[in-house]
Design an enzyme around this catalytic site. Structure first.
Site, PDB file in Angstrom:
ATOM      1  N   TRP A 299       6.523  13.107 -35.070  1.00 51.29           N
ATOM      2  CA  TRP A 299       7.066  13.762 -33.873  1.00 51.29           C
ATOM      3  C   TRP A 299       6.795  12.854 -32.680  1.00 51.29           C
ATOM      4  O   TRP A 299       5.688  12.331 -32.563  1.00 51.29           O
ATOM      5  CB  TRP A 299       6.384  15.126 -33.684  1.00 51.29           C
ATOM      6  CG  TRP A 299       7.114  16.017 -32.724  1.00 51.29           C
ATOM      7  CD1 TRP A 299       6.803  16.211 -31.413  1.00 51.29           C
ATOM      8  CD2 TRP A 299       8.260  16.815 -32.997  1.00 51.29           C
ATOM      9  NE1 TRP A 299       7.689  17.086 -30.855  1.00 51.29           N
ATOM     10  CE2 TRP A 299       8.597  17.482 -31.812  1.00 51.29           C
ATOM     11  CE3 TRP A 299       9.042  17.023 -34.135  1.00 51.29           C
ATOM     12  CZ2 TRP A 299       9.668  18.344 -31.714  1.00 51.29           C
ATOM     13  CZ3 TRP A 299      10.107  17.900 -34.044  1.00 51.29           C
ATOM     14  CH2 TRP A 299      10.412  18.543 -32.847  1.00 51.29           C
TER      15      TRP A 299
ATOM     16  N   GLU B 126       7.224  24.485 -22.388  1.00 45.89           N
ATOM     17  CA  GLU B 126       7.338  25.726 -21.633  1.00 45.89           C
ATOM     18  C   GLU B 126       6.357  26.786 -22.118  1.00 45.89           C
ATOM     19  O   GLU B 126       6.102  27.770 -21.422  1.00 45.89           O
ATOM     20  CB  GLU B 126       8.758  26.255 -21.730  1.00 45.89           C
ATOM     21  CG  GLU B 126       9.776  25.349 -21.056  1.00 45.89           C
ATOM     22  CD  GLU B 126      11.197  25.850 -21.213  1.00 45.89           C
ATOM     23  OE1 GLU B 126      11.395  26.949 -21.764  1.00 45.89           O
ATOM     24  OE2 GLU B 126      12.106  25.148 -20.764  1.00 45.89           O
TER      25      GLU B 126
ATOM     26  N   GLU C 153      -0.349  18.230 -38.259  1.00 42.62           N
ATOM     27  CA  GLU C 153      -0.613  17.777 -39.633  1.00 42.62           C
ATOM     28  C   GLU C 153      -1.538  16.565 -39.700  1.00 42.62           C
ATOM     29  O   GLU C 153      -1.901  16.119 -40.796  1.00 42.62           O
ATOM     30  CB  GLU C 153       0.711  17.471 -40.340  1.00 42.62           C
ATOM     31  CG  GLU C 153       1.569  18.693 -40.597  1.00 42.62           C
ATOM     32  CD  GLU C 153       2.338  19.179 -39.374  1.00 42.62           C
ATOM     33  OE1 GLU C 153       2.663  20.382 -39.333  1.00 42.62           O
ATOM     34  OE2 GLU C 153       2.622  18.368 -38.459  1.00 42.62           O
TER      35      GLU C 153
ATOM     36  N   HIS D 236       1.981  26.150 -26.678  1.00 41.28           N
ATOM     37  CA  HIS D 236       1.787  25.546 -27.997  1.00 41.28           C
ATOM     38  C   HIS D 236       0.882  24.329 -27.939  1.00 41.28           C
ATOM     39  O   HIS D 236       0.114  24.073 -28.855  1.00 41.28           O
ATOM     40  CB  HIS D 236       3.129  25.171 -28.634  1.00 41.28           C
ATOM     41  CG  HIS D 236       3.672  23.863 -28.159  1.00 41.28           C
ATOM     42  ND1 HIS D 236       4.261  23.694 -26.917  1.00 41.28           N
ATOM     43  CD2 HIS D 236       3.674  22.647 -28.746  1.00 41.28           C
ATOM     44  CE1 HIS D 236       4.608  22.431 -26.766  1.00 41.28           C
ATOM     45  NE2 HIS D 236       4.279  21.769 -27.856  1.00 41.28           N
TER      46      HIS D 236
ATOM     47  N   ILE E 188       3.149  16.796 -26.028  1.00 47.01           N
ATOM     48  CA  ILE E 188       3.638  16.899 -24.652  1.00 47.01           C
ATOM     49  C   ILE E 188       3.772  18.374 -24.303  1.00 47.01           C
ATOM     50  O   ILE E 188       4.382  19.147 -25.046  1.00 47.01           O
ATOM     51  CB  ILE E 188       4.988  16.168 -24.504  1.00 47.01           C
ATOM     52  CG1 ILE E 188       4.813  14.679 -24.835  1.00 47.01           C
ATOM     53  CG2 ILE E 188       5.548  16.360 -23.094  1.00 47.01           C
ATOM     54  CD1 ILE E 188       6.105  13.890 -24.925  1.00 47.01           C
TER      55      ILE E 188
END
Length: 160
Positions: free
Chosen positions: A31, A94, A67, A97, A91
């Site tokens: 990611w 909104e 992970e 998380h 990063i």
């Protein structure tokens, strides 16, 4: 120390151990791939610069930063690997998380290092926006991958 006050690519190279026979496991999140690849290159090049052999540097990829913990454990459980470097980027978005991911990764990597009694290096970039991530992946604040590799080498002073 906040990276705004320190260049992540600057470190004291005095008294570094001989790493020519050491084996390094890099676990890299896919990611934010362009950024994590840059972090990985910084780590890889730093290890080579200090004497690691290319054939002793293993790179495994995982889907995202969450992970990294399990990927680090897979590497750490091998008696062949002397130190694990986990590299990822989270990063802020909104939602919250990022708080959950960063906390889980920090706790998880700590537990892996303690479980296998070997250094597991936290190379997670945690930022408010993408530009801040790039600033820490070879930009104005240096490269967190370089810092992670230098930390890994320094921690080998503690390993028998």
């Amino acid at each position: 120390m906040a990276s705004a006050l320190k260049n992540l690519s600057s470190y004291n190279s005095d008294n570094l151990p001989d790493i020519s026979g050491k084996k390094f496991g890099l676990v890299v999140a896919e990611w934010n791939k362009e950024i994590t690849d840059t972090l990985c290159k910084g780590a890889y090049d730093t290890l080579l610069q200090h004497g690691a052999k290319p054939e002793n540097i293993y790179r495994n990829t995982v889907p995202g930063s969450f992970e990294l913990t399990l990927g680090a454990q897979f590497l750490a459980q091998s008696n062949e690997i002397d130190v694990v470097i986990a590299l990822g980027v989270v990063i802020k978005g909104e939602t919250k998380h990022d708080d959950y991911i960063c906390h889980a990764v920090a706790q998880g990597l700590t537990q892996v290092g303690l479980k296998f009694n070997k250094p597991v290096i936290f190379g997670l970039v945690t930022t408010n926006d993408e530009q801040q991530a790039w600033d820490r992946a070879g930009g104005k604040h240096g490269n967190k991958g370089v810092e992670a590799a230098a930390t890994a080498i320094q921690m080998l002073n503690w390993v028998n």
